[in-house]
Design a protein around this motif. Structure first.
Motif, mmCIF file in Angstrom:
data_model
loop_
_atom_site.group_PDB
_atom_site.id
_atom_site.type_symbol
_atom_site.label_atom_id
_atom_site.label_comp_id
_atom_site.label_asym_id
_atom_site.label_seq_id
_atom_site.Cartn_x
_atom_site.Cartn_y
_atom_site.Cartn_z
ATOM 1 N N GLY A 67 0.793 -1.215 0.000
ATOM 2 C CA GLY A 67 0.000 0.000 0.000
ATOM 3 C C GLY A 67 0.826 1.266 0.000
ATOM 4 N N GLN A 68 2.153 1.130 0.013
ATOM 5 C CA GLN A 68 3.002 2.323 0.082
ATOM 6 C C GLN A 68 3.452 2.840 -1.279
ATOM 7 O OE1 GLN A 68 3.938 -0.841 0.610
ATOM 8 N NE2 GLN A 68 6.011 -0.982 1.413
ATOM 9 N N GLY A 69 2.904 2.301 -2.370
ATOM 10 C CA GLY A 69 3.152 2.886 -3.687
ATOM 11 C C GLY A 69 4.521 2.608 -4.264
ATOM 12 N N LEU A 70 5.106 1.463 -3.951
ATOM 13 C CA LEU A 70 6.461 1.180 -4.443
ATOM 14 C C LEU A 70 6.531 1.137 -5.963
ATOM 15 C CD1 LEU A 70 7.955 -1.579 -2.103
ATOM 16 C CD2 LEU A 70 8.420 0.861 -2.133
ATOM 17 N N GLU A 71 5.528 0.576 -6.596
ATOM 18 C CA GLU A 71 5.567 0.466 -8.049
ATOM 19 C C GLU A 71 5.683 1.849 -8.686
ATOM 20 O OE1 GLU A 71 3.304 -1.964 -11.611
ATOM 21 O OE2 GLU A 71 2.176 -1.453 -9.806
ATOM 22 N N THR A 72 4.901 2.788 -8.175
ATOM 23 C CA THR A 72 4.970 4.157 -8.698
ATOM 24 C C THR A 72 6.340 4.769 -8.472
ATOM 25 O OG1 THR A 72 2.609 4.498 -8.333
ATOM 26 C CG2 THR A 72 3.975 6.463 -8.522
ATOM 27 N N SER A 73 6.874 4.620 -7.269
ATOM 28 C CA SER A 73 8.179 5.210 -6.947
ATOM 29 C C SER A 73 9.287 4.578 -7.768
ATOM 30 C CB SER A 73 8.477 5.044 -5.450
ATOM 31 O OG SER A 73 7.529 5.729 -4.666
ATOM 32 N N TYR A 74 9.258 3.257 -7.907
ATOM 33 C CA TYR A 74 10.300 2.581 -8.681
ATOM 34 C C TYR A 74 10.253 2.980 -10.150
ATOM 35 C CZ TYR A 74 11.457 -0.578 -4.776
ATOM 36 O OH TYR A 74 11.869 -1.105 -3.575
ATOM 37 N N VAL A 75 9.049 3.112 -10.706
ATOM 38 C CA VAL A 75 8.931 3.558 -12.094
ATOM 39 C C VAL A 75 9.514 4.960 -12.250
ATOM 40 C CG1 VAL A 75 7.287 4.278 -13.867
ATOM 41 C CG2 VAL A 75 7.004 2.079 -12.737
ATOM 42 N N GLN A 76 9.237 5.837 -11.288
ATOM 43 C CA GLN A 76 9.812 7.180 -11.338
ATOM 44 C C GLN A 76 11.333 7.120 -11.366
ATOM 45 O OE1 GLN A 76 6.615 9.173 -8.350
ATOM 46 N NE2 GLN A 76 8.385 10.419 -8.830
ATOM 47 N N LEU A 77 11.905 6.271 -10.522
ATOM 48 C CA LEU A 77 13.360 6.160 -10.453
ATOM 49 C C LEU A 77 13.939 5.660 -11.771
ATOM 50 C CD1 LEU A 77 13.774 4.652 -6.868
ATOM 51 C CD2 LEU A 77 14.185 7.011 -7.572
ATOM 52 N N ILE A 78 13.295 4.662 -12.379
ATOM 53 C CA ILE A 78 13.800 4.113 -13.638
ATOM 54 C C ILE A 78 13.713 5.137 -14.765
ATOM 55 C CG2 ILE A 78 13.280 2.427 -15.456
ATOM 56 C CD1 ILE A 78 14.901 1.332 -13.140
ATOM 57 N N THR A 79 12.616 5.890 -14.810
ATOM 58 C CA THR A 79 12.501 6.907 -15.862
ATOM 59 C C THR A 79 13.586 7.975 -15.712
ATOM 60 O OG1 THR A 79 10.894 8.202 -14.577
ATOM 61 C CG2 THR A 79 10.027 6.562 -16.115
ATOM 62 N N GLU A 80 13.952 8.295 -14.472
ATOM 63 C CA GLU A 80 15.009 9.281 -14.242
ATOM 64 C C GLU A 80 16.366 8.747 -14.674
ATOM 65 O OE1 GLU A 80 15.095 10.601 -10.220
ATOM 66 O OE2 GLU A 80 13.015 11.292 -10.219
ATOM 67 N N VAL A 81 16.669 7.499 -14.296
ATOM 68 C CA VAL A 81 17.991 6.942 -14.582
ATOM 69 C C VAL A 81 18.158 6.647 -16.070
ATOM 70 C CG1 VAL A 81 19.559 5.014 -14.153
ATOM 71 C CG2 VAL A 81 18.241 5.976 -12.274
ATOM 72 N N LEU A 82 17.162 5.979 -16.683
ATOM 73 C CA LEU A 82 17.281 5.557 -18.076
ATOM 74 C C LEU A 82 16.762 6.605 -19.058
ATOM 75 C CD1 LEU A 82 16.248 1.794 -17.833
ATOM 76 C CD2 LEU A 82 18.524 2.819 -17.645
ATOM 77 N N GLN A 83 16.140 7.660 -18.535
ATOM 78 C CA GLN A 83 15.645 8.747 -19.381
ATOM 79 C C GLN A 83 14.704 8.209 -20.468
ATOM 80 O OE1 GLN A 83 19.055 11.169 -20.718
ATOM 81 N NE2 GLN A 83 20.223 10.265 -19.031
ATOM 82 N N ILE A 84 13.739 7.423 -20.022
ATOM 83 C CA ILE A 84 12.767 6.819 -20.929
ATOM 84 C C ILE A 84 11.364 7.133 -20.429
ATOM 85 C CG2 ILE A 84 14.294 4.954 -21.672
ATOM 86 C CD1 ILE A 84 12.931 3.123 -19.646
ATOM 87 N N PRO A 85 10.348 7.043 -21.292
ATOM 88 C CA PRO A 85 8.971 7.305 -20.843
ATOM 89 C C PRO A 85 8.448 6.191 -19.955
ATOM 90 C CG PRO A 85 8.999 6.617 -23.137
ATOM 91 C CD PRO A 85 10.431 6.816 -22.742
#
Length: 335
Positions: A67-85
């Motif tokens: 319930g703590q939204g890990l999927e959302t946070s992890y996706v944000q991190l990946i988009t930042e690192v890999l610079q992808i949508p």
């Protein structure tokens, strides 16, 4: 944190609010708490990232959202690192057949697991540069990565992550990274609240709730606010309502939500939460600290002392939790 919550809650304007409650026949009290939490149990986590020939990016993590939204946070991190949508990113959590790692406990998921996500993303870029150098017939030092593509520096020759994966055996690239922060994190903060008591019934109404917290860098403000507010709600429940009651034979009498009282949304005012991100945590890649428990830790003493403050003029200085209407009503009549 303490100075921040004093200002945010208009602590010094309390006297006027107390007089207004008194005019309506109510008892008003305020409570303040300052707290320090230790987070980051089991300080090692491993994350795998896989890219396929269609450009799909899959992150495999041993942590598991509750319930703590890990999927959302992890996706944000990946988009930042890999610079992808965002499109095409999948987070696989807690699947022991496909993921390594330990799991979610002790507010460690973003602090340790998120750091491993970033480390795995960086590892993918480093491995991709090696593979791209071979494919583009260039030196690895001449390969640059930006916007999800590998370029030969100073030219327009490039390969996307998907194109690079298509050239590999199995038409995919998979890497793994492990992170072990140097020490746990120490989130901290302060809370202030005000309550109003009906002296005829002993009912406690929560009127105002404020918090100022230092949890380092914040990945997603909405998620963090939700965790803080949920933690406060849990603390209020512990302070005012929730109790396991047994009879003389050891039979639980509060075995359902008909008997075990948890707070409802309509019993809370709008919570005001602020954060100080001025000093990122120095022990992990993200600069974050755990935040799952601190709302609860701060709310319990703040609420209990607000009730005791309201009862102080009646000589009440101690009550055992939960501070139910019956307990408060009886305490008012012991004077």
């Amino acid at each position: 944190m303490l100075e921040g919550v004093v200002k945010l809650s208009d602590w010094h304007g309390y006297a006027a609010r107390r007089e207004e409650s008194k005019k309506r026949g109510k008892l008003r009290g305020r409570g303040l708490s300052a707290y320090l939490e230790w987070t980051g149990a089991l300080p090692t986590e491993t994350v795998d990232i896989e890219v396929d020939a269609e450009g799909n990016v899959t992150v495999f993590s041993g942590t598991q959202a509750m319930g703590q939204g890990l999927e959302t946070s992890y996706v944000q991190l990946i988009t930042e690192v890999l610079q992808i949508p965002l499109k095409g990113i999948t987070i696989v959590q807690g699947d022991t057949d496909r993921a390594n790692g330990i799991g979610s406990v002790g507010s460690r998921s973003a602090f340790i697991g998120g750091s491993a996500v970033v480390a795995a993303g960086r590892t993918l870029i480093a491995r991709g540069k090696e593979l791209a150098a071979d494919a583009l017939e260039a030196a690895p030092a001449d390969i640059e990565f930006r916007d999800g593509r590998f370029f030969i520096a100073g030219t327009d020759r490039s390969l996307s992550l998907a194109e690079l994966a298509a050239r590999q055996a199995g038409r995919r690239v998979r890497v793994s990274a492990t992170q072990t922060p140097s020490t746990p994190s120490w989130p901290n903060g302060a809370q202030a609240c005000e309550v109003e008591i009906d002296p005829d019934t002993g009912t406690v109404e929560l009127l105002r709730v404020f918090s100022v917290d230092d949890i380092g860098r914040i990945i997603n403000h909405m998620i963090v606010e939700g965790q803080i507010q949920g933690g406060i709600a849990q603390g209020v429940g512990q302070a005012l309502y929730e109790q396991a009651v047994y009879d003389d034979n050891g039979q639980l009498l509060t075995g359902s939500l008909m008997d075990y009282c948890v707070p409802r949304a309509d019993q809370f005012p709008t919570m005001v939460n602020a954060f100080d991100e001025s000093v990122p945590c120095q022990t992990n890649l993200l600069g974050v600290k755990g935040c799952g428990e601190i709302g609860t830790i701060g709310a319990v003493p703040a609420v209990v002392h607000a009730v005791l403050d309201a009862l102080a003029e009646f000589g009440v200085s101690h009550l055992e939790m939960p501070l139910t209407p019956e307990k408060v009503w009886r305490a008012l009549r012991r004077r």
